[in-house]
Design a protein around this motif. Structure first.
Motif, PDB file in Angstrom:
ATOM      1  N   ILE A 102       0.848  -1.189   0.000  1.00 41.35           N
ATOM      2  CA  ILE A 102       0.000   0.000   0.000  1.00 41.35           C
ATOM      3  C   ILE A 102       0.885   1.240   0.000  1.00 41.35           C
ATOM      4  O   ILE A 102       2.041   1.193   0.436  1.00 41.35           O
ATOM      5  N   THR A 103       0.340   2.330  -0.490  1.00 43.07           N
ATOM      6  CA  THR A 103       1.051   3.604  -0.478  1.00 43.07           C
ATOM      7  C   THR A 103       0.224   4.612   0.299  1.00 43.07           C
ATOM      8  O   THR A 103      -0.978   4.765   0.053  1.00 43.07           O
ATOM      9  N   ALA A 123      -6.688   1.318   2.920  1.00 39.95           N
ATOM     10  CA  ALA A 123      -5.820   0.669   1.942  1.00 39.95           C
ATOM     11  C   ALA A 123      -5.966  -0.850   1.959  1.00 39.95           C
ATOM     12  O   ALA A 123      -5.800  -1.509   0.930  1.00 39.95           O
ATOM     13  N   LEU A 124      -6.269  -1.407   3.120  1.00 38.01           N
ATOM     14  CA  LEU A 124      -6.382  -2.862   3.233  1.00 38.01           C
ATOM     15  C   LEU A 124      -7.760  -3.382   2.861  1.00 38.01           C
ATOM     16  O   LEU A 124      -7.956  -4.598   2.771  1.00 38.01           O
ATOM     17  N   ASN A 125      -8.701  -2.504   2.641  1.00 37.37           N
ATOM     18  CA  ASN A 125     -10.086  -2.901   2.415  1.00 37.37           C
ATOM     19  C   ASN A 125     -10.267  -3.845   1.247  1.00 37.37           C
ATOM     20  O   ASN A 125     -11.112  -4.728   1.273  1.00 37.37           O
ATOM     21  N   SER A 126      -9.493  -3.646   0.185  1.00 34.46           N
ATOM     22  CA  SER A 126      -9.652  -4.483  -0.997  1.00 34.46           C
ATOM     23  C   SER A 126      -8.490  -5.456  -1.094  1.00 34.46           C
ATOM     24  O   SER A 126      -7.332  -5.059  -1.112  1.00 34.46           O
ATOM     25  N   SER A 127      -8.802  -6.739  -1.122  1.00 29.84           N
ATOM     26  CA  SER A 127      -7.771  -7.770  -1.282  1.00 29.84           C
ATOM     27  C   SER A 127      -8.414  -9.030  -1.821  1.00 29.84           C
ATOM     28  O   SER A 127      -9.507  -9.414  -1.395  1.00 29.84           O
ATOM     29  N   ASN A 128      -7.741  -9.664  -2.768  1.00 31.53           N
ATOM     30  CA  ASN A 128      -8.248 -10.911  -3.337  1.00 31.53           C
ATOM     31  C   ASN A 128      -7.822 -12.120  -2.522  1.00 31.53           C
ATOM     32  O   ASN A 128      -8.225 -13.238  -2.813  1.00 31.53           O
ATOM     33  N   PHE A 129      -6.988 -11.901  -1.510  1.00 40.20           N
ATOM     34  CA  PHE A 129      -6.535 -13.005  -0.697  1.00 40.20           C
ATOM     35  C   PHE A 129      -7.585 -13.370   0.337  1.00 40.20           C
ATOM     36  O   PHE A 129      -8.312 -12.522   0.843  1.00 40.20           O
ATOM     37  N   SER A 130      -7.637 -14.661   0.681  1.00 41.89           N
ATOM     38  CA  SER A 130      -8.470 -15.064   1.803  1.00 41.89           C
ATOM     39  C   SER A 130      -7.877 -14.512   3.104  1.00 41.89           C
ATOM     40  O   SER A 130      -8.584 -14.240   4.052  1.00 41.89           O
ATOM     41  N   LYS A 131      -6.541 -14.323   3.113  1.00 38.10           N
ATOM     42  CA  LYS A 131      -5.879 -13.761   4.287  1.00 38.10           C
ATOM     43  C   LYS A 131      -4.564 -13.125   3.851  1.00 38.10           C
ATOM     44  O   LYS A 131      -3.785 -13.733   3.129  1.00 38.10           O
ATOM     45  N   THR A 132      -4.317 -11.887   4.266  1.00 41.17           N
ATOM     46  CA  THR A 132      -3.059 -11.217   3.972  1.00 41.17           C
ATOM     47  C   THR A 132      -2.151 -11.356   5.181  1.00 41.17           C
ATOM     48  O   THR A 132      -2.482 -10.909   6.270  1.00 41.17           O
ATOM     49  N   GLU A 133      -0.998 -11.965   4.986  1.00 39.15           N
ATOM     50  CA  GLU A 133      -0.097 -12.246   6.098  1.00 39.15           C
ATOM     51  C   GLU A 133       0.893 -11.114   6.363  1.00 39.15           C
ATOM     52  O   GLU A 133       1.447 -11.022   7.454  1.00 39.15           O
ATOM     53  N   ILE A 137       4.358  -1.024   3.552  1.00 41.95           N
ATOM     54  CA  ILE A 137       3.920   0.370   3.527  1.00 41.95           C
ATOM     55  C   ILE A 137       4.971   1.231   2.834  1.00 41.95           C
ATOM     56  O   ILE A 137       6.105   1.337   3.300  1.00 41.95           O
ATOM     57  N   ARG A 138       4.566   1.828   1.708  1.00 37.86           N
ATOM     58  CA  ARG A 138       5.391   2.805   1.002  1.00 37.86           C
ATOM     59  C   ARG A 138       4.835   4.187   1.314  1.00 37.86           C
ATOM     60  O   ARG A 138       3.642   4.433   1.157  1.00 37.86           O
ATOM     61  N   THR A 139       5.689   5.101   1.765  1.00 33.96           N
ATOM     62  CA  THR A 139       5.223   6.431   2.143  1.00 33.96           C
ATOM     63  C   THR A 139       5.533   7.452   1.054  1.00 33.96           C
ATOM     64  O   THR A 139       6.495   7.316   0.295  1.00 33.96           O
ATOM     65  N   ILE A 226       6.545   0.039  -9.028  1.00 39.40           N
ATOM     66  CA  ILE A 226       5.920  -1.150  -8.445  1.00 39.40           C
ATOM     67  C   ILE A 226       4.527  -0.762  -7.955  1.00 39.40           C
ATOM     68  O   ILE A 226       4.384   0.078  -7.080  1.00 39.40           O
ATOM     69  N   GLU A 227       3.507  -1.360  -8.536  1.00 38.54           N
ATOM     70  CA  GLU A 227       2.124  -0.962  -8.254  1.00 38.54           C
ATOM     71  C   GLU A 227       1.633  -1.517  -6.915  1.00 38.54           C
ATOM     72  O   GLU A 227       2.036  -2.602  -6.488  1.00 38.54           O
ATOM     73  N   ASP A 228       0.767  -0.742  -6.269  1.00 37.61           N
ATOM     74  CA  ASP A 228       0.082  -1.241  -5.076  1.00 37.61           C
ATOM     75  C   ASP A 228      -0.704  -2.500  -5.436  1.00 37.61           C
ATOM     76  O   ASP A 228      -1.201  -2.642  -6.560  1.00 37.61           O
ATOM     77  N   GLY A 229      -0.856  -3.380  -4.451  1.00 39.84           N
ATOM     78  CA  GLY A 229      -1.648  -4.584  -4.707  1.00 39.84           C
ATOM     79  C   GLY A 229      -1.090  -5.787  -3.984  1.00 39.84           C
ATOM     80  O   GLY A 229      -0.299  -5.676  -3.040  1.00 39.84           O
TER      81      GLY A 229
END
Length: 259
Positions: A102-103, A123-133, A137-139, A226-229
């Motif tokens: 995320i940025t 930023a974490l609201n959208s994710s295709n993962f069942s779980k993000t481990e 964070i890019r500022t 490098i794109e967010d995602g």
């Protein structure tokens, strides 16, 4: 080599994205926490010098003096803040994780620049993962001089305690950030974000639910292209029995495919 993740992503392991900052003995090396640059120099015994170009040795044979926390990309465990000794080499036993990059642009709050819970949550609201481990964070601003910046006494941005609690409660085990610390530079030793993320209530007497396997990686650099995602993350460390180790976090892009 192509591998498959969660039966819906394919990953090309021949295309790594290195988000670490190399350690050098030049003025280009980033520095934090009031120390000098690393020292990399050949061993000297009397008139023998461990450097092939000096004509005294058949091998290059260097000593290296550095601090993992102040000299570049490093990964640390809760032993960084505890009275008892805990080692990153014993804490980090798995090395591949689902991750989300995320940025965020830290908000100005009472004169400081702070990463807030609201920013992380959005930023974490959208994710295709069942779980993000893991979260990376890019500022902003994301200047290239992060790779050589001298951070001491500059009051860099940091993570709010509420943001660190939110990341922990989201069951994220690994936090990576492009700053020298998740906490404020001069904070009177409170380390509220570190403690919140590792769920450490008393550094001298650890609670049973302290997060021994969770890690924090600081001083990374993620280029703008490098794109967010979502990514696959590989955290590589040196086998140091120490609270922290210099590290090499690697991202791998995910491609969806039809079964």
């Amino acid at each position: 080599m192509i591998v498959v993740l969660e039966n819906k992503f394919q990953i090309d392991l021949s295309k790594p994205i290195d988000i670490s900052i190399p350690l050098t003995n030049t003025d280009e090396n980033p520095i934090a926490w009031y120390i000098e640059k690393p020292v990399i120099e050949p061993v000297v015994f009397d008139d023998w010098i461990g450097k092939v170009s000096e004509g005294k040795s058949s091998t290059n044979f260097n000593n290296i003096f550095f601090n993992p926390h102040g000299h570049g990309t490093h990964t640390e465990c809760l032993g960084h803040i505890t009275n008892d000794f805990y080692s990153i080499n014993q804490s980090l036993k798995q090395f591949f994780f689902t991750a989300k990059l995320i940025t965020v642009e830290p908000e100005k709050i009472e004169g400081d620049f702070v990463i807030t819970k609201k920013q992380i949550s959005k930023a974490l609201n959208s994710s295709n993962f069942s779980k993000t481990e893991a979260i990376i964070i890019r500022t902003l601003p994301n200047q290239k001089d992060k790779k050589s910046r001298k951070y001491s006494n500059t009051n860099p941005p940091y993570l709010s305690e509420e943001a660190a609690v939110f990341i922990r409660e989201s069951e994220i085990q690994h936090l990576l950030i492009d700053l020298p610390s998740v906490d404020r530079e001069h904070d009177e030793g409170k380390l509220v974000a570190h403690k919140a993320f590792w769920n450490v209530k008393d550094t001298h007497n650890l609670n049973e639910d302290a997060r021994f396997e969770a890690t924090i990686t600081e001083m990374i650099y993620v280029p703008d292209e490098i794109e967010d995602g979502n990514y696959l993350l590989n955290i590589q460390i040196v086998s140091f029995e120490n609270d922290a180790s210099p590290s090499k976090p690697i991202l791998y892009a995910l491609e969806t495919f039809d079964k």
